[in-house]
Design an enzyme around this catalytic site. Structure first.
Site, mmCIF file in Angstrom:
data_model
loop_
_atom_site.group_PDB
_atom_site.id
_atom_site.type_symbol
_atom_site.label_atom_id
_atom_site.label_comp_id
_atom_site.label_asym_id
_atom_site.label_seq_id
_atom_site.Cartn_x
_atom_site.Cartn_y
_atom_site.Cartn_z
ATOM 1 N N GLU A 1 -11.024 4.329 -9.562
ATOM 2 C CA GLU A 1 -11.323 4.577 -10.845
ATOM 3 C C GLU A 1 -12.738 3.841 -11.202
ATOM 4 O O GLU A 1 -12.955 2.783 -11.026
ATOM 5 C CB GLU A 1 -10.300 3.942 -11.826
ATOM 6 C CG GLU A 1 -10.633 4.544 -13.450
ATOM 7 C CD GLU A 1 -9.531 3.927 -14.223
ATOM 8 O OE1 GLU A 1 -9.061 2.803 -14.393
ATOM 9 O OE2 GLU A 1 -9.025 4.864 -15.008
ATOM 10 N N GLY B 1 -2.363 -5.339 -14.841
ATOM 11 C CA GLY B 1 -0.967 -4.630 -14.728
ATOM 12 C C GLY B 1 -0.207 -5.126 -13.860
ATOM 13 O O GLY B 1 0.874 -5.434 -14.355
ATOM 14 N N CYS C 1 -8.739 6.699 -19.574
ATOM 15 C CA CYS C 1 -7.909 6.576 -18.255
ATOM 16 C C CYS C 1 -7.427 8.075 -18.117
ATOM 17 O O CYS C 1 -7.168 8.338 -17.034
ATOM 18 C CB CYS C 1 -6.699 5.781 -18.310
ATOM 19 S SG CYS C 1 -5.792 6.122 -19.757
ATOM 20 N N GLY D 1 -4.188 -1.318 -19.375
ATOM 21 C CA GLY D 1 -5.446 -1.917 -18.933
ATOM 22 C C GLY D 1 -5.695 -1.508 -17.583
ATOM 23 O O GLY D 1 -5.167 -0.687 -17.033
ATOM 24 N N GLU E 1 0.375 0.995 -18.348
ATOM 25 C CA GLU E 1 -0.433 2.161 -18.466
ATOM 26 C C GLU E 1 -1.845 1.699 -17.949
ATOM 27 O O GLU E 1 -2.509 0.839 -18.466
ATOM 28 C CB GLU E 1 -0.760 2.589 -19.950
ATOM 29 C CG GLU E 1 -0.945 4.033 -20.102
ATOM 30 C CD GLU E 1 -0.079 4.913 -19.299
ATOM 31 O OE1 GLU E 1 -0.519 5.590 -18.185
ATOM 32 O OE2 GLU E 1 1.284 4.980 -19.693
ATOM 33 N N LYS F 1 -2.405 -8.895 -28.783
ATOM 34 C CA LYS F 1 -3.625 -9.391 -28.159
ATOM 35 C C LYS F 1 -4.618 -8.134 -28.094
ATOM 36 O O LYS F 1 -4.391 -7.389 -26.781
ATOM 37 C CB LYS F 1 -3.376 -10.393 -27.067
ATOM 38 C CG LYS F 1 -4.804 -11.009 -26.618
ATOM 39 C CD LYS F 1 -4.848 -11.205 -25.194
ATOM 40 C CE LYS F 1 -5.904 -10.428 -24.261
ATOM 41 N NZ LYS F 1 -7.150 -10.135 -24.826
HETATM 42 C C1 UN1 Z 1 -6.591 10.543 -24.450
HETATM 43 O O1 UN1 Z 1 -7.043 11.009 -23.679
HETATM 44 O O2 UN1 Z 1 -6.473 11.259 -25.620
HETATM 45 O O3 UN1 Z 1 -6.612 4.403 -21.920
HETATM 46 C C2 UN1 Z 1 -6.056 9.268 -24.647
HETATM 47 C C3 UN1 Z 1 -6.821 5.653 -22.348
HETATM 48 C C4 UN1 Z 1 -5.720 6.276 -22.448
HETATM 49 C C5 UN1 Z 1 -5.547 7.029 -23.646
HETATM 50 C C6 UN1 Z 1 -6.301 8.605 -23.264
HETATM 51 N N1 UN1 Z 1 -4.224 5.400 -22.688
HETATM 52 O O4 UN1 Z 1 -7.906 6.268 -21.843
#
Ligand code: UN1
Length: 477
Positions: A379, A229, A280, A224, A246, A171
């Site tokens: 964030e 999460g 992220c 996300g 993540e 998804k």
């Molecule tokens: C990166 O900085 O190259 O959602 C990847 C995000 C991370 C991926 C970052 N899972 O921003």
């Protein structure tokens, strides 16, 4: 406009198309994409379950060939797919093509990993007994991906899932179905047996929820928000299911007095503001020691003045639009909060108009921020960063670690002693020395600590930890 369907049990099905809107130009519809219902999700899970026994025993050469073919097609179509990515997400075209190449590299890497599956053979502590340790696929995996990396994150979850013999219900984020549809189409045409990979585009509250509620998913891998999460985690514990999360970051970049100023400014500009700060791994806390503070702020401000915010497809654009209206509102709310909290707005802070209607926001830099302010703790996920002034390295390290998150952390210094100490003592999953906190390699582990991540690492050979389960077999000789 053609409707892009969901892929369930090897058939393209579905209706209820929703428009995929270009954030650089909200008058432009990128495509029409089907929305799955909860029943569609259940059908997809059943199809993946039915396909698992055969796929889990498929030959490694078959898996290798499909993943390799997928890598090759993504690479051959990098300009077209990169353009689609830029149009649906708002990343600049060079960034989007770069991400597309990364997706191809990930498929290529896991095509190789399929040929490198291995176990261990050990002697038992008892005489005449042998022990074999092997890895087996875990079953049906639910993959839930965010909007900010529309092709790389689906690639780094789908490729290992298939490589190790799992079947998938995927998804993608509602905002960016285009690249996901494209890679599923490529994998399907590359020869995946029906039911091995199912695409269910649609709402988290409907499709995502049906996945969380299913007793038939052996694992869910999710990237996300922290809030979602946590819901993935509690639902997964309920079903005794493996999960990998993540989530957010509030990544620090420490700049010490002895830093190379150009390196520090380039790193901060890149990881704070490129990709519109929507990573992220973005640096949102620039923790700067007194001796270099004013020089760093002046140089970074000069750099920000040169960055062009405009349509993602326009040549010369450095920063594309914010992904949508809701994210833009979040960003501007946090900018207002920063001012109220007493941080000084050193640059930006305003939404801007371009030729076409889009969600354009200036790169925004706060100075005189403290680490306790909300803009330093929560964030934001936009092109907004704050400078926090500290006395020395010790205070910088303590400030860097004083956060609920722990994804990535950077340091700009020419001191081997401080770089070495920081690498060991940072409480982040990834540490960057004289480099941006964002922009990672595809062949090494990716992941964080504390509220940023849960479970084993993604990417590289470490991905096997989540996508397989270990078996220990004893045999009497
Ligand atoms: C990166 O900085 O190259 O959602 C990847 C995000 C991370 C991926 C970052 N899972 O921003």
């Amino acid at each position: 406009m053609t409707l892009h369907h969901n892929l369930i049990a090897g058939e393209w099905v579905g209706s209820n198309g929703v428009e995929n809107i270009n954030p650089s130009n909200t008058n432009e519809i990128v495509g029409l994409y089907a929305t799955a219902s909860a029943d569609d999700a259940k059908t997809a899970i059943a199809a993946a379950k039915a396909a698992f026994p055969a796929w889990s025993r498929s030959g490694i050469l078959e898996r290798h060939a499909i993943l390799k073919k997928t890598a090759d097609e993504i690479l051959a179509r990098k300009d077209e797919l990169g353009k689609l990515l830029a149009r649906e997400e708002g990343k600049t075209l060079p960034e989007a093509i770069g991400e597309t190449i990364r997706a191809a590299q990930i498929f290529d890497f896991f095509a190789g990993e399929a040929l490198r599956l291995a176990g261990e053979v050990l002697p038992s502590v008892r005489p005449n007994i042998g022990v074999e340790i092997t890895r087996e696929p875990i079953g049906v995996i639910g993959i839930i991906t965010p909007w900010n990396f529309p092709i790389a994150i689906p690639a780094w979850k789908i490729a290992p899932a298939l490589c190790y013999g799992n079947t998938v219900v995927f998804k993608p984020a509602e905002l960016v179905p285009g690249c996901s549809w494209a890679i599923v189409d490529i994998l399907h045409r590359a020869g995946l047996p029906k039911g091995v990979l199912n695409l269910v585009m649609g709402k988290g509250s409907v499709v995502g929820q049906a996945m969380l509620d299913s007793p038939d998913l052996a694992g869910i891998t999710f990237t996300g928000s922290t809030g979602t999460g946590k819901r993935v985690a509690s639902a997964s514990i309920e079903h005794n299911r493996k999960f990998q999360l993540e989530m957010g970051g509030k990544n620090p970049m420490v700049v010490l007095d002895d830093a190379d100023l150009t390196v520090a400014v380039e790193s901060a500009a890149n990881s704070g503001f490129f990709s519109t700060g929507q990573r992220c791994t973005a640096s949102s806390r620039l923790i700067v020691t007194e001796g270099i503070h004013d020089k760093f702020v002046a140089a970074l401000t000069e750099k920000l003045k040169t960055l062009v915010v405009d349509d993602a497809l326009k040549a010369g654009t450095h920063i594309g639009p914010v992904v949508d209206e809701r994210q833009l509102a979040t960003d501007t709310d946090y900018i207002a909060i920063g001012k109220q909290e007493g941080a000084k707005l050193a640059f930006g802070g305003e939404t801007i108009q371009r030729d076409n209607p889009g969600f354009y926001l200036q790169p925004t830099l706060f100075t005189e921020a403290t680490n306790q302010m909300r803009i330093s703790r929560e964030e934001i996920f936009g092109p907004v960063a704050s400078v926090i002034r500290v006395k020395d390295y010790e205070e910088a390290l303590a400030t860097a670690n004083d956060t609920p998150f722990g994804l990535s952390a950077g340091i700009a210094t020419t001191s081997l002693k401080h770089a070495t100490h920081f690498k060991r003592n940072s409480e982040a999953g990834m540490v960057m020395v004289n480099l941006p906190t964002a922009g990672v390699d595809f062949h090494v582990p990716f992941g964080g600590r504390k509220a940023s991540s849960f479970g084993s690492r993604e990417q590289g050979k470490y991905a096997a930890e989540f996508f397989t389960v270990v078996k220990t077999a004893y045999t009497l000789a």
